[in-house]
Design an enzyme around this catalytic site. Structure first.
Site, PDB file in Angstrom:
ATOM      1  N   HIS A  15      11.649   7.822  73.304  1.00 46.62           N
ATOM      2  CA  HIS A  15      11.204   6.953  74.397  1.00 46.62           C
ATOM      3  C   HIS A  15      12.113   7.157  75.594  1.00 46.62           C
ATOM      4  CE1 HIS A  15       9.903   3.385  76.593  1.00 46.62           C
ATOM      5  NE2 HIS A  15       8.854   3.395  75.818  1.00 46.62           N
ATOM      6  N   ASP A  55       3.815   3.573  69.537  1.00 48.69           N
ATOM      7  CA  ASP A  55       2.589   4.349  69.370  1.00 48.69           C
ATOM      8  C   ASP A  55       2.501   5.025  68.004  1.00 48.69           C
ATOM      9  OD1 ASP A  55       1.420   3.835  71.836  1.00 48.69           O
ATOM     10  OD2 ASP A  55       2.768   5.237  72.812  1.00 48.69           O
TER      11      ASP A  55
HETATM   12  N1  CMC Z   1      10.105  15.503  69.138  1.00 45.80           N
HETATM   13  C1  CMC Z   1      11.065  16.449  69.178  1.00 45.80           C
HETATM   14  N2  CMC Z   1      12.043  16.504  70.115  1.00 45.80           N
HETATM   15  C2  CMC Z   1      12.021  15.556  71.054  1.00 45.80           C
HETATM   16  C3  CMC Z   1      11.063  14.539  71.063  1.00 45.80           C
HETATM   17  C4  CMC Z   1      10.090  14.525  70.051  1.00 45.80           C
HETATM   18  N3  CMC Z   1       9.152  13.583  70.010  1.00 45.80           N
HETATM   19  N4  CMC Z   1      11.297  13.725  72.112  1.00 45.80           N
HETATM   20  C5  CMC Z   1      12.361  14.214  72.741  1.00 45.80           C
HETATM   21  N5  CMC Z   1      12.803  15.319  72.094  1.00 45.80           N
HETATM   22  C6  CMC Z   1      13.997  16.108  72.459  1.00 45.80           C
HETATM   23  C7  CMC Z   1      13.715  16.962  73.672  1.00 45.80           C
HETATM   24  O1  CMC Z   1      13.264  18.243  73.301  1.00 45.80           O
HETATM   25  C8  CMC Z   1      15.064  16.996  74.334  1.00 45.80           C
HETATM   26  O2  CMC Z   1      15.860  17.947  73.657  1.00 45.80           O
HETATM   27  P1  CMC Z   1      17.018  18.747  74.459  1.00 45.80           P
HETATM   28  O3  CMC Z   1      17.989  17.702  74.932  1.00 45.80           O
HETATM   29  O4  CMC Z   1      17.577  19.653  73.422  1.00 45.80           O
HETATM   30  O5  CMC Z   1      16.332  19.449  75.594  1.00 45.80           O
HETATM   31  C9  CMC Z   1      15.661  15.622  74.055  1.00 45.80           C
HETATM   32  O6  CMC Z   1      15.007  15.163  72.845  1.00 45.80           O
HETATM   33  C10 CMC Z   1      15.406  14.609  75.160  1.00 45.80           C
HETATM   34  O7  CMC Z   1      14.039  14.663  75.511  1.00 45.80           O
HETATM   35  P2  CMC Z   1      13.488  14.258  76.938  1.00 45.80           P
HETATM   36  O8  CMC Z   1      12.124  14.836  77.120  1.00 45.80           O
HETATM   37  O9  CMC Z   1      14.500  14.568  77.982  1.00 45.80           O
HETATM   38  O10 CMC Z   1      13.399  12.691  76.810  1.00 45.80           O
HETATM   39  P3  CMC Z   1      12.557  11.745  77.735  1.00 45.80           P
HETATM   40  O11 CMC Z   1      13.246  10.441  77.723  1.00 45.80           O
HETATM   41  O12 CMC Z   1      12.284  12.362  79.053  1.00 45.80           O
HETATM   42  O13 CMC Z   1      11.136  11.673  76.985  1.00 45.80           O
HETATM   43  C11 CMC Z   1       9.338  10.966  75.673  1.00 45.80           C
HETATM   44  C12 CMC Z   1      10.671  10.588  76.304  1.00 45.80           C
HETATM   45  C13 CMC Z   1       8.706   9.709  75.082  1.00 45.80           C
HETATM   46  C14 CMC Z   1       8.380  11.521  76.755  1.00 45.80           C
HETATM   47  C15 CMC Z   1       9.588  12.021  74.580  1.00 45.80           C
HETATM   48  O14 CMC Z   1      10.465  11.512  73.610  1.00 45.80           O
HETATM   49  C16 CMC Z   1       8.286  12.508  73.937  1.00 45.80           C
HETATM   50  O15 CMC Z   1       7.657  13.423  74.450  1.00 45.80           O
HETATM   51  N6  CMC Z   1       7.864  11.871  72.783  1.00 45.80           N
HETATM   52  C17 CMC Z   1       6.634  12.219  72.153  1.00 45.80           C
HETATM   53  C18 CMC Z   1       5.461  11.552  72.868  1.00 45.80           C
HETATM   54  C19 CMC Z   1       5.385  10.059  72.602  1.00 45.80           C
HETATM   55  O16 CMC Z   1       5.510   9.569  71.497  1.00 45.80           O
HETATM   56  N7  CMC Z   1       5.144   9.295  73.683  1.00 45.80           N
HETATM   57  C20 CMC Z   1       4.991   7.832  73.613  1.00 45.80           C
HETATM   58  C21 CMC Z   1       6.149   7.146  74.234  1.00 45.80           C
HETATM   59  S1  CMC Z   1       6.063   5.360  74.077  1.00 45.80           S
HETATM   60  C22 CMC Z   1       4.882   4.936  75.256  1.00 45.80           C
HETATM   61  C23 CMC Z   1       5.128   3.644  75.975  1.00 45.80           C
HETATM   62  O17 CMC Z   1       6.155   2.975  75.849  1.00 45.80           O
HETATM   63  O18 CMC Z   1       4.260   3.298  76.759  1.00 45.80           O
END
Ligand code: CMC
Length: 432
Positions: A307, A365
């Site tokens: 998240h 989710d």
């Molecule tokens: N699976 C594998 N690796 C992950 C995941 C995941 N679900 N999420 C983040 N990472 C890794 C990512 O590759 C990165 O690695 P590195 O530092 O080595 O590059 C690190 O963790 C940080 O990721 P980020 O993309 O910088 O984190 P963020 O805060 O920008 O993204 C997120 C948050 C929710 C978009 C992301 O965790 C994701 O894509 N999750 C899967 C989709 C999902 O479940 N979305 C629903 C979110 S809840 C909705 C709501 O509250 O409304």
């Protein structure tokens, strides 16, 4: 009285500018940059990662502590001790209702749940296989034509009526979008039923046989509505505020919020979780999927994990996890293969060094799709379910903004990076 300030010093010799730093009742202080515009200085923050777009007293998130609160009440307290309509009242009016206030409010919402009969025709203008979000956006926007008085958004009584109408009618629109997709007759709202109970009835009843709503499932759905009711200034809420700041009718503003929610980066993730679980298919395939999620060269991510704000845990996920177990127990679905895959995936990921180190926990989710599926709600309806619940937050935030005496139209600045002024060249003089 707080007298904190921050001083901006420029390297180009302009005079420095002192800006006030405002404390928040919870969370980070903010630098008040409003005086900058008159000095010809703008700030750049694409994605609003460090910019507060408004002052709000409705909901608050502390991602490090795993805290979400509405008007000062924790989401856990609200989910376990209140019902959805009490939470709606709290979001809109700022306090939990007394028994009498609740009874008047619930009565009003029930009374407004039916749609104008002409709305049936609006549905019928859509293709049968239209995505239910397209139907919801279209029909909610079209309601503006049925309640033109709602345009008078600076009258608090009119705002109140519009908020009640939206809370009451969006569940009917949602259920009817599903019925329209299925080719089944619309089921009318029942005033004698509770909010979630009535919704399940409109979703699953047919004129051919009596449909009894299971109270355990209705309570579970009501709790899911609470968990999704509001979440600070996310993309869809900010969209509602931006549209509302122009004085647009609330039906158009909420339709705009729905449009913003539709995107897979916002309201669409629960559908993606279910797709992923179906693709995994069997617990034996989990190690492979975990390997893919950890592979830097592979863009695949474990849907429902991680998240942007919650870096400890998502408090909504804790509650909904328990709700998922309650629902699956009630329906005797604990051996459901998809649920077993989900539970095993959760167990393995939570023990995996990669997920621990990156603070990737299951989010709301991850579980909501599992519960919706168990409730007989198809994946295409997952985002509409989210929109139904979030309507509570949208109308509360819209009303809060319009009640401010200093309301201003939302009008962001930009950093222009296009061409400078140049001479117009007639078409016959332009090079090929
Ligand atoms: N699976 C594998 N690796 C992950 C995941 C995941 N679900 N999420 C983040 N990472 C890794 C990512 O590759 C990165 O690695 P590195 O530092 O080595 O590059 C690190 O963790 C940080 O990721 P980020 O993309 O910088 O984190 P963020 O805060 O920008 O993204 C997120 C948050 C929710 C978009 C992301 O965790 C994701 O894509 N999750 C899967 C989709 C999902 O479940 N979305 C629903 C979110 S809840 C909705 C709501 O509250 O409304």
């Amino acid at each position: 009285m707080n007298n904190k300030t921050v001083t901006l010093n420029f390297s180009d010799g302009r005079p420095s500018i002192e800006l006030p730093v405002l404390d928040s009742t919870m969370g980070n202080p903010v630098i008040d940059i409003r005086a900058l515009a008159s000095q010809g200085i703008y700030t750049l923050d694409a994605g609003f990662t460090a910019t507060a777009s408004c002052e709000s007293g409705i909901s608050f998130i502390d991602g490090d502590q795993g805290l979400l609160s509405h008007r000062g009440y924790s989401i856990e307290d609200l989910a376990y001790k209140a019902d959805f309509l009490e939470v709606c009242y709290l979001l809109i009016y700022g306090e939990l209702p007394t028994l009498e206030q609740k009874s008047v409010f619930v009565d009003s919402i029930r009374h407004h749940s039916m749609l104008h009969d002409q709305i049936n025709n609006v549905f019928r203008g859509f293709r049968r296989d239209a995505h239910p979000m397209a139907l919801m956006i279209g029909v909610t926007g079209a309601m503006a034509a049925f309640y033109p008085e709602a345009q008078d958004v600076f009258d608090p009584k009119i705002r109140d009526l519009a908020a009640h109408r939206l809370l009451a009618k969006v569940p009917t629109v949602t259920a009817w979008a599903h019925k329209y997709n299925k080719g089944e007759p619309f089921v009318y709202p029942q005033h004698s039923m509770g909010y979630a109970e009535n919704f399940l009835h409109m979703m699953h009843a047919t004129p051919c046989e009596k449909y009894e709503v299971n109270p355990v499932l209705a309570r579970a759905l009501d709790r899911i509505f609470i968990l999704h009711a509001d979440h600070e200034q996310n993309a869809s809420t900010s969209t509602v505020r931006l549209a509302g700041s122009t004085g647009a009718t609330p039906f158009a503003c909420i339709a705009a919020g729905m449009a913003s929610l539709w995107g897979p980066l916002h309201g669409g993730a629960n559908e993606a979780v279910l797709k992923m679980l179906e693709e995994i298919g069997d617990v034996s395939n989990i190690p492979e999927i975990i390997k893919r999620a950890k592979d830097k060269t592979n863009p695949f991510r474990l849907m429902g994990f991680g998240h942007r704000i919650y870096k400890n845990f998502d408090p909504r996920a804790k509650v909904i996890r328990e709700t998922a177990h309650e629902v699956l127990n009630e329906l005797d679905m604990n051996d459901d293969p998809l649920f077993r895959v989900a539970m095993e995936l959760e167990r393995i990921a939570l023990e995996d060094e990669y997920f621990i180190e990156k603070k990737l926990y299951p989010n709301v989710d991850f579980y909501s799709g599992i519960v919706f599926r168990a409730l007989g709600i198809p994946p295409s309806m997952f985002t509409p379910m989210f929109a139904l619940a979030r309507t509570a937050g949208w109308v509360a935030q819209w009303a809060e903004m319009l009640s401010e005496p200093t309301i201003k139209i939302g009008r962001p600045r930009q950093r222009y990076i296009g061409p400078q002024l140049r001479e117009f060249v007639p078409i016959d003089k332009r090079g090929s």
